[in-house]
Design a protein around this motif. Structure first.
Motif, PDB file in Angstrom:
ATOM      1  N   SER A 251      68.127  32.435  27.284  1.00  0.00           N
ATOM      2  CA  SER A 251      67.029  31.786  26.570  1.00  0.00           C
ATOM      3  C   SER A 251      67.438  31.343  25.169  1.00  0.00           C
ATOM      4  O   SER A 251      66.740  30.535  24.547  1.00  0.00           O
ATOM      5  N   LEU A 252      68.541  31.859  24.650  1.00  0.00           N
ATOM      6  CA  LEU A 252      69.005  31.506  23.306  1.00  0.00           C
ATOM      7  C   LEU A 252      69.740  30.170  23.338  1.00  0.00           C
ATOM      8  O   LEU A 252      70.488  29.861  24.272  1.00  0.00           O
ATOM      9  N   ALA A 253      69.563  29.395  22.271  1.00  0.00           N
ATOM     10  CA  ALA A 253      70.130  28.043  22.218  1.00  0.00           C
ATOM     11  C   ALA A 253      71.653  28.060  22.321  1.00  0.00           C
ATOM     12  O   ALA A 253      72.250  27.186  22.960  1.00  0.00           O
ATOM     13  N   GLU A 271      68.457  35.446  39.883  1.00  0.00           N
ATOM     14  CA  GLU A 271      67.457  34.541  40.439  1.00  0.00           C
ATOM     15  C   GLU A 271      67.167  33.366  39.506  1.00  0.00           C
ATOM     16  O   GLU A 271      66.356  32.513  39.823  1.00  0.00           O
ATOM     17  N   VAL A 272      67.831  33.322  38.350  1.00  0.00           N
ATOM     18  CA  VAL A 272      67.613  32.259  37.366  1.00  0.00           C
ATOM     19  C   VAL A 272      66.124  32.204  36.999  1.00  0.00           C
ATOM     20  O   VAL A 272      65.517  31.137  36.934  1.00  0.00           O
ATOM     21  N   GLY A 273      65.542  33.377  36.778  1.00  0.00           N
ATOM     22  CA  GLY A 273      64.113  33.470  36.509  1.00  0.00           C
ATOM     23  C   GLY A 273      63.766  33.226  35.052  1.00  0.00           C
ATOM     24  O   GLY A 273      64.557  33.506  34.144  1.00  0.00           O
ATOM     25  N   TYR A 280      61.117  31.911  25.844  1.00  0.00           N
ATOM     26  CA  TYR A 280      60.235  31.229  24.896  1.00  0.00           C
ATOM     27  C   TYR A 280      59.398  30.138  25.559  1.00  0.00           C
ATOM     28  O   TYR A 280      58.617  29.458  24.897  1.00  0.00           O
ATOM     29  N   GLN A 281      59.591  29.957  26.864  1.00  0.00           N
ATOM     30  CA  GLN A 281      58.794  29.014  27.657  1.00  0.00           C
ATOM     31  C   GLN A 281      58.777  27.614  27.052  1.00  0.00           C
ATOM     32  O   GLN A 281      57.750  26.952  26.982  1.00  0.00           O
TER      33      GLN A 281
END
Length: 525
Positions: A251-253, A271-273, A280-281
């Motif tokens: 999730s981090l840039a 699962e690449v969930g 952060y959606q």
């Protein structure tokens, strides 16, 4: 002649069951008739939700199926939340419940614990839910449950037995258990993956929870490819301090940038969930170039665009893949991994870095420990960036289903599974109040668990989210109990410290677990 309930216990023993978590009730008496004379250990939680979370923690650490016994009606509804967590995180769990007698099911006559359709309700969460109505159905139901648990992705399965059936004699001659067939090895797909990896100039590996028991194989693969390894939450610890390891969230840039620049990405057991890949959606996870995936579930492989999908167990596929790869490929992996680690850490807020520092202090005070977390601030921070020192030794409920109250009972299950390893539970003052009575189970069993309560006086993570969204803060300041008195009432030792007084390390090392669990409260201003 044994009853059907007694025979169920025999069947569980044949499948190597060691422990059952459950609260005896009038509607499960016939199960306990067989349990008392078996070799299966029984652990009594204080709530069926606790039973489910204990089974979850036991399964994650032992590698076996976690088993829970519950009564019909409220027993099953109480355990549905742990079943949801187990499904989200692919944790093998078998829930055995009673149900009302067959002659009054679904009639709405007002019997004790009655539901309109308990089986159908369980089927909304369980991978499989079966009702046993006669002796001939028992062994096939148990075999089918374990077939699913042993050969597929993992999750909760459910078997229910009506009250009148449970006491019936087992007047059936079951066939022998069918031996599991050797798993198919997809050699053609593995060869195709090797062809892509051999030509890669900047490969990256993503390791998920399905890879947590294959750390040595993944390290060997990373060294062969000179490829950085991004570890999702449930894979932390597989490459502690390895220069190619990146213990940071996708999730981090910075991690996303690494993946975007890769010309081949190999996903192993993930699962690449969104709870790992888009916390952060913001929907900015990049489309992966030449994406190879290894996963035990064909359904899971079909859920994302994949260049090559290899269906099978990670521990079966990786040796085949390694045997076909050249031993030394160069791709500037060390530099790419180091740059990504530094950039990912730089993204974190000051509070997050402080919380990660606390995690590192805990890790260094208790090397090789199992840390079980609830949804609390330092756990969220650690899921973003934290390098644990034990494969499979960092897990929590802040991924997948995200159930509060997970930490305390799951830590108990973990300690039952591995009594020789130090287990640490890290929970917030809010989450702890969901399952606080389970402390007594730890005391009953004399488990040397260190319960660390991060007390920030409310739902601070939710409060921050409300403020960030421009919403007036409401409902985020419930009073916490006096944890010193809670510990005393449970008969467990207690200490406290703050982050400012510089005593965290000495407080951790002086925790007294000689007679069972201990509690440390970290008071946050």
């Amino acid at each position: 002649m044994k009853s059907i309930g007694e025979t169920l216990i025999d069947q569980l023993q044949e499948h190597d069951a060691e422990v059952v978590f459950g609260i005896p009730g009038v509607h499960t008496v016939e199960l306990y008739r067989g349990l008392s004379s078996s070799n299966i250990r029984h652990i009594t939680p204080r709530h069926e939700q606790g039973a489910g979370f204990m089974a979850d923690g036991y399964a994650r650490v032992s590698g076996k199926t976690g088993i829970a016994f519950v009564i019909t009606g409220p027993g099953l509804t109480n355990i549905l939340t742990p079943m949801g967590q187990a499904r989200a995180d692919s944790v093998p769990m078998l829930v055995v419940s009673s149900v009302n007698a067959t002659y009054n099911l679904g009639l709405g006559l007002g019997h004790l614990h009655e539901l309109p359709d308990q089986l159908k309700m369980a089927q909304t969460v369980a991978l499989s839910s079966e009702q046993v109505t006669k002796a001939a159905e028992l062994v096939p139901a148990v075999d089918n449950a374990y077939r699913i648990l042993n050969t597929e992705r993992g999750g909760p399965v459910h078997i229910e037995i009506p009250l009148d059936v449970m006491a019936h004699p087992f007047d059936h001659n079951p066939k022998e258990h069918t031996a599991s067939s050797k798993p198919y090895t997809p050699i053609d797909q593995i060869k195709a993956a090797v062809d892509l990896l051999e030509t890669a100039k900047s490969p990256v590996i993503i390791a998920g929870g399905g890879a947590k028991h294959s750390g040595d194989l993944i390290t060997q693969l990373a060294d062969s490819l000179d490829a950085p390894v991004v570890q999702t939450t449930n894979a932390r610890g597989i490459m502690h301090k390895h220069p190619l390891g990146i213990p940071a969230s996708p999730s981090l840039a910075a991690v996303r940038s690494l993946l975007k620049q890769a010309d081949v990405v190999l996903g192993i057991g993930t699962e690449v969930g969104p709870t790992d890949f888009d916390m952060y959606q913001n929907g900015e996870f990049p489309k992966l170039s030449r994406f190879i995936r290894i996963d035990i579930s064909s359904e899971q492989l079909a859920r994302h665009d994949t260049t090559i999908g290899i269906c099978g167990r990670v521990e079966d596929i990786l040796p085949e893949l390694l045997s076909m790869l050249p031993s030394e490929l160069k791709s500037d992996g060390l530099n790419r991994a180091s740059t990504t680690r530094d950039a990912a850490y730089a993204e974190l807020t000051g509070d997050m870095r402080e919380q990660i520092g606390c995690l590192e202090t805990i890790r260094d005070a208790y090397p090789n420990a199992i840390v079980v977390g609830d949804s609390t601030q330092p756990i969220y921070a650690g899921n973003l960036y934290y390098d644990h020192d034990r494969a499979g030794g960092w897990f929590n409920a802040a991924t997948g289903f995200g159930a509060l109250g997970y930490g305390i009972p799951a830590a108990i299950g973990a300690a039952i599974a591995d009594p020789k390893t130090q287990v640490i539970c890290l929970t917030g003052d809010g989450g702890a109040q969901f399952t606080l009575p389970e402390l007594m189970t730890a005391k009953d069993e004399k488990l040397p668990i260190l319960f660390i309560v991060w007390n920030n006086n409310g739902y601070r993570e939710i409060e921050t989210s409300m403020i960030d969204a421009g919403v007036d803060v409401v409902g985020c300041d419930p009073n916490a109990p006096d944890f010193k008195h809670v510990a005393a009432s449970c008969g467990i030792s207690y200490q406290s410290c703050t982050l400012d007084d510089g005593t965290l390390e000495t407080t951790l090392k002086s925790a007294d677990m000689t007679n069972g669990p201990a509690m440390i409260e970290i008071k946050i201003a």
